[in-house]
Design a protein around this motif. Structure first.
Motif, PDB file in Angstrom:
ATOM      1  N   UNK A   1      45.312  -2.842  52.048  1.00  0.00           N
ATOM      2  CA  UNK A   1      44.823  -4.124  51.559  1.00  0.00           C
ATOM      3  C   UNK A   1      44.045  -3.934  50.261  1.00  0.00           C
ATOM      4  N   UNK A   2      43.165  -2.957  50.238  1.00  0.00           N
ATOM      5  CA  UNK A   2      42.318  -2.734  49.063  1.00  0.00           C
ATOM      6  C   UNK A   2      43.144  -2.451  47.812  1.00  0.00           C
ATOM      7  N   UNK A   3      44.187  -1.661  47.957  1.00  0.00           N
ATOM      8  CA  UNK A   3      45.016  -1.319  46.795  1.00  0.00           C
ATOM      9  C   UNK A   3      46.005  -2.422  46.445  1.00  0.00           C
ATOM     10  N   UNK A   4      46.192  -3.393  47.344  1.00  0.00           N
ATOM     11  CA  UNK A   4      47.099  -4.507  47.063  1.00  0.00           C
ATOM     12  C   UNK A   4      46.424  -5.628  46.288  1.00  0.00           C
ATOM     13  N   UNK A   5      45.110  -5.580  46.210  1.00  0.00           N
ATOM     14  CA  UNK A   5      44.346  -6.629  45.530  1.00  0.00           C
ATOM     15  C   UNK A   5      44.051  -6.217  44.099  1.00  0.00           C
ATOM     16  N   UNK A   6      44.403  -7.088  43.174  1.00  0.00           N
ATOM     17  CA  UNK A   6      44.126  -6.864  41.758  1.00  0.00           C
ATOM     18  C   UNK A   6      42.761  -7.457  41.435  1.00  0.00           C
ATOM     19  N   UNK A   7      41.750  -6.628  41.187  1.00  0.00           N
ATOM     20  CA  UNK A   7      40.399  -7.138  40.976  1.00  0.00           C
ATOM     21  C   UNK A   7      40.244  -7.972  39.710  1.00  0.00           C
ATOM     22  N   UNK A   8      41.241  -7.943  38.816  1.00  0.00           N
ATOM     23  CA  UNK A   8      41.163  -8.742  37.585  1.00  0.00           C
ATOM     24  C   UNK A   8      41.852 -10.096  37.744  1.00  0.00           C
ATOM     25  N   UNK A   9      42.545 -10.311  38.856  1.00  0.00           N
ATOM     26  CA  UNK A   9      43.223 -11.582  39.077  1.00  0.00           C
ATOM     27  C   UNK A   9      42.219 -12.656  39.454  1.00  0.00           C
ATOM     28  N   UNK A  10      42.640 -13.919  39.370  1.00  0.00           N
ATOM     29  CA  UNK A  10      41.780 -15.017  39.798  1.00  0.00           C
ATOM     30  C   UNK A  10      41.396 -14.801  41.257  1.00  0.00           C
ATOM     31  N   UNK A  11      40.189 -15.233  41.606  1.00  0.00           N
ATOM     32  CA  UNK A  11      39.667 -14.917  42.944  1.00  0.00           C
ATOM     33  C   UNK A  11      40.561 -15.451  44.059  1.00  0.00           C
TER      34      UNK A  11
ATOM     35  N   UNK B   1      33.193  -5.416  49.609  1.00  0.00           N
ATOM     36  CA  UNK B   1      33.522  -4.668  48.388  1.00  0.00           C
ATOM     37  C   UNK B   1      34.496  -5.442  47.516  1.00  0.00           C
ATOM     38  N   UNK B   2      35.531  -6.010  48.115  1.00  0.00           N
ATOM     39  CA  UNK B   2      36.527  -6.752  47.353  1.00  0.00           C
ATOM     40  C   UNK B   2      35.929  -7.983  46.679  1.00  0.00           C
ATOM     41  N   UNK B   3      34.900  -8.559  47.277  1.00  0.00           N
ATOM     42  CA  UNK B   3      34.284  -9.768  46.726  1.00  0.00           C
ATOM     43  C   UNK B   3      33.098  -9.480  45.816  1.00  0.00           C
ATOM     44  N   UNK B   4      32.862  -8.229  45.544  1.00  0.00           N
ATOM     45  CA  UNK B   4      31.740  -7.838  44.685  1.00  0.00           C
ATOM     46  C   UNK B   4      32.263  -7.396  43.326  1.00  0.00           C
ATOM     47  N   UNK B   5      32.947  -8.319  42.632  1.00  0.00           N
ATOM     48  CA  UNK B   5      33.526  -8.025  41.319  1.00  0.00           C
ATOM     49  C   UNK B   5      33.178  -9.137  40.339  1.00  0.00           C
ATOM     50  N   UNK B   6      33.489  -8.925  39.080  1.00  0.00           N
ATOM     51  CA  UNK B   6      33.180  -9.922  38.055  1.00  0.00           C
ATOM     52  C   UNK B   6      33.869 -11.252  38.333  1.00  0.00           C
ATOM     53  N   UNK B   7      35.108 -11.213  38.819  1.00  0.00           N
ATOM     54  CA  UNK B   7      35.833 -12.450  39.095  1.00  0.00           C
ATOM     55  C   UNK B   7      35.118 -13.289  40.150  1.00  0.00           C
ATOM     56  N   UNK B   8      34.572 -12.638  41.149  1.00  0.00           N
ATOM     57  CA  UNK B   8      33.849 -13.360  42.194  1.00  0.00           C
ATOM     58  C   UNK B   8      32.476 -13.800  41.712  1.00  0.00           C
ATOM     59  N   UNK B   9      31.800 -12.949  40.956  1.00  0.00           N
ATOM     60  CA  UNK B   9      30.484 -13.317  40.443  1.00  0.00           C
ATOM     61  C   UNK B   9      30.585 -14.514  39.503  1.00  0.00           C
ATOM     62  N   UNK B  10      31.716 -14.631  38.782  1.00  0.00           N
ATOM     63  CA  UNK B  10      31.897 -15.720  37.822  1.00  0.00           C
ATOM     64  C   UNK B  10      31.946 -17.088  38.490  1.00  0.00           C
ATOM     65  N   UNK B  11      32.327 -17.139  39.750  1.00  0.00           N
ATOM     66  CA  UNK B  11      32.364 -18.426  40.452  1.00  0.00           C
ATOM     67  C   UNK B  11      31.115 -18.627  41.309  1.00  0.00           C
ATOM     68  N   UNK B  12      30.154 -17.748  41.133  1.00  0.00           N
ATOM     69  CA  UNK B  12      28.887 -17.919  41.822  1.00  0.00           C
ATOM     70  C   UNK B  12      28.829 -17.345  43.219  1.00  0.00           C
ATOM     71  N   UNK B  13      29.795 -16.514  43.558  1.00  0.00           N
ATOM     72  CA  UNK B  13      29.795 -15.887  44.881  1.00  0.00           C
ATOM     73  C   UNK B  13      29.098 -14.536  44.766  1.00  0.00           C
ATOM     74  N   UNK B  14      27.971 -14.424  45.426  1.00  0.00           N
ATOM     75  CA  UNK B  14      27.248 -13.163  45.429  1.00  0.00           C
ATOM     76  C   UNK B  14      27.731 -12.293  46.566  1.00  0.00           C
ATOM     77  N   UNK B  15      26.913 -11.373  47.007  1.00  0.00           N
ATOM     78  CA  UNK B  15      27.310 -10.530  48.148  1.00  0.00           C
ATOM     79  C   UNK B  15      27.680 -11.394  49.353  1.00  0.00           C
TER      80      UNK B  15
END
Length: 217
Positions: A88-98, A151-165
């Protein structure tokens, strides 16, 4: 948690071994033997003799690695869960839209589970009979998945929409709900791909931007 190990699905020749005495190779052969026996006869009808026959090894070798059939089963599912988290972790592109990341994670999970239906069913039907070992397995599995979600939700894409830890309690709700949805679908003879959209939309609703309603005074 419904999972299946990628390594267990690969032909033995596809894996690298250092020699006939390699401990890891014998262990993997026994796990592969259990996978094959579950697919053919189910876990409850599987015996140690079935496992060693399919692994083309001996009872002595089996008991050098596992204390019992149950211990072998726990080892198989432990390895399977670790592999699923990696998959799952390697299937997710951390630069894609959340929201795209959520879909990638759900689709990877479902694809992995559907690739070996016998093991998926065994998770649902047989693990509860293992007692304390099952509780330990579920606890360890949940901890690994919680860490993965956070971990997957702790990236710039997630932080940009206001989702913290992601709070631990929220991750537990998400994972518990998905697990029950997957399990009930499989038990009812349905296809997990048919509930992909429900799983994706529910996960987006739980993980995405939220407006908190204050508790009444």
């Amino acid at each position: 948690m419904i999972t299946v190990t990628t390594a267990a699905r690969q032909p033995q020749a596809a894996r690298t071994a250092t020699g006939p005495g390699d401990v890891g190779t014998f262990r993997q052969r026994l796990l592969d033997g259990l996978v094959a026996s579950i697919a053919a006869d189910g876990y409850r009808n599987t015996t140690v003799a079935d496992i060693v026959r399919r692994a083309r090894t001996s009872r002595r070798t089996f008991y050098e690695h596992f204390a019992s059939k149950e211990a072998c089963f726990i080892a198989l599912l432990t390895d399977a869960n670790a592999e699923l988290v990696r998959h799952i972790s390697t299937s997710v592109d951390p630069t894609a839209a959340w929201a795209v990341q959520v879909r990638q994670a759900i689709e990877a999970w479902i694809h992995s589970a559907e690739s070996a239906p016998a093991i998926t069913l065994s998770w649902i039907r047989d693990v509860p009979s293992l007692g304390a070992a099952a509780r330990d397995l579920h606890r360890d599995t949940m901890e690994a998945f919680i860490t993965m979600v956070q971990t997957l939700c702790d990236t710039d894409e997630w932080h940009a929409i206001g989702v913290g830890p992601v709070p631990r309690q929220l991750a537990v709700m998400l994972l518990g709900g998905l697990r029950e949805l997957f399990a009930s679908t499989v038990e009812d003879g349905g296809r997990m791909t048919d509930i992909t959209e429900v799983a994706v939309q529910a996960s987006i609703a739980l993980l995405g931007p939220r407006t908190y309603v204050p508790a009444p005074p």
